[in-house]
Design an enzyme around this catalytic site. Structure first.
Site, PDB file in Angstrom:
ATOM      1  N   ALA A   1     -13.214   0.883 -63.421  1.00 45.78           N
ATOM      2  CA  ALA A   1     -13.018   0.358 -62.071  1.00 45.78           C
ATOM      3  C   ALA A   1     -13.469   1.371 -61.030  1.00 45.78           C
ATOM      4  CB  ALA A   1     -11.541   0.017 -61.851  1.00 45.78           C
TER       5      ALA A   1
ATOM      6  N   LYS B   1      -6.124   5.976 -56.263  1.00 41.57           N
ATOM      7  CA  LYS B   1      -6.761   7.279 -56.086  1.00 41.57           C
ATOM      8  C   LYS B   1      -7.537   7.341 -54.772  1.00 41.57           C
ATOM      9  CE  LYS B   1      -7.320   8.152 -61.066  1.00 41.57           C
ATOM     10  NZ  LYS B   1      -8.304   8.273 -62.170  1.00 41.57           N
TER      11      LYS B   1
ATOM     12  N   SER C   1     -12.007   6.086 -58.874  1.00 46.25           N
ATOM     13  CA  SER C   1     -12.443   5.408 -60.090  1.00 46.25           C
ATOM     14  C   SER C   1     -11.482   5.708 -61.228  1.00 46.25           C
ATOM     15  CB  SER C   1     -13.863   5.845 -60.469  1.00 46.25           C
ATOM     16  OG  SER C   1     -14.344   5.103 -61.575  1.00 46.25           O
ATOM     17  N   ASP C   2     -11.432   4.793 -62.180  1.00 50.59           N
ATOM     18  CA  ASP C   2     -10.596   4.997 -63.357  1.00 50.59           C
ATOM     19  C   ASP C   2     -11.183   4.204 -64.518  1.00 50.59           C
ATOM     20  OD1 ASP C   2      -7.856   6.242 -64.143  1.00 50.59           O
ATOM     21  OD2 ASP C   2      -7.864   4.265 -65.070  1.00 50.59           O
ATOM     22  N   GLN C   3     -10.989   4.745 -65.708  1.00 50.53           N
ATOM     23  CA  GLN C   3     -11.480   4.070 -66.915  1.00 50.53           C
ATOM     24  C   GLN C   3     -10.374   3.985 -67.953  1.00 50.53           C
ATOM     25  OE1 GLN C   3     -14.254   5.878 -69.998  1.00 50.53           O
ATOM     26  NE2 GLN C   3     -15.671   4.462 -68.984  1.00 50.53           N
TER      27      GLN C   3
END
Length: 218
Positions: free
Chosen positions: A123, A70, A86-88
């Site tokens: 992250a 991203k 960011s990613d979850q």
């Protein structure tokens, strides 16, 4: 006759360089609200990234890969900017649990997580194409869910409708009543953006939230 430069003359101080623009590569309102806490001006752009997991990909690896992808996607369009991605992904016994999207999937997720420990892998990546900076980090938040009845699950979902949240629970809202314990060294990670790690990466990239006391969020 030409003037001879005086080597002893004081040099003019260099003009301070303006900080690079900051971009949040995410459409998540939760991440936007969290980043505003740092009081840095920033813009928001949506990353064009396929979020499909790779075959056999672990939840932590998926979160880190997507966070970096991203940030890189937006950085390609804005090379001079510092970009946050960011990613979850919720990790339930090695299975990736994403956003439910609708009521039925949310019910199924909470039934699976009832009485279990779920690790929310959050992250964050910071990228600047012009400077070549690219770093990322991962915050793992261990969340213990209570034993939940179907009535509790139904009442919670109808009240809060957390269908855009990985794991179908908003810990910052009524979802806290679903939980028995939270273990984290970066408290905002569970909401979607680990601000301690984000601040560290931004400082490494050359952007310090405390360097400009009058900073204000976008």
């Amino acid at each position: 006759m030409h003037d001879t430069p005086n080597p002893a003359a004081p040099k003019r101080p260099a003009e301070p360089q303006a900080p690079r623009p900051l971009i949040l590569g995410s459409t998540s309102r939760y991440r936007r609200e969290l980043l505003q806490r740092l009081r840095l001006p920033f813009e928001v752009y949506a990353p064009d990234v396929d979020e499909t997991p790779l075959p056999g990909e672990r939840p932590a690896d998926l979160a880190q890969r997507l966070a970096l992808a991203k940030a890189q996607a937006v950085a390609r369009q804005h090379p001079e900017a510092i970009v946050i991605g960011s990613d979850q992904v919720a990790d339930l016994e090695g299975d990736s649990i994403g956003k439910p999207g609708d009521h039925e999937r949310a019910v199924a997720q909470l039934r699976r997580m009832s009485g279990k420990t779920v690790v929310f892998q959050t992250a964050v990546a910071v990228v600047c194409a012009a400077s070549g900076f690219a770093r990322q980090d991962l915050a793992a938040v261990r969340v213990q869910f209570r034993e939940l009845s179907d009535a509790e699950i139904e009442n919670y979902l109808r009240t809060e409708q957390p269908y855009d949240c990985a794991g179908s629970a908003k810990s910052e809202g009524l979802g806290i009543s679903l939980l028995a314990a939270i273990d984290s060294d970066d408290p905002t990670a569970l909401i979607g953006l680990p601000l301690i790690r984000t601040s560290q990466l931004l400082r490494l990239a050359g952007l310090d939230a405390l360097a400009t006391p009058t900073g204000a969020s976008a």
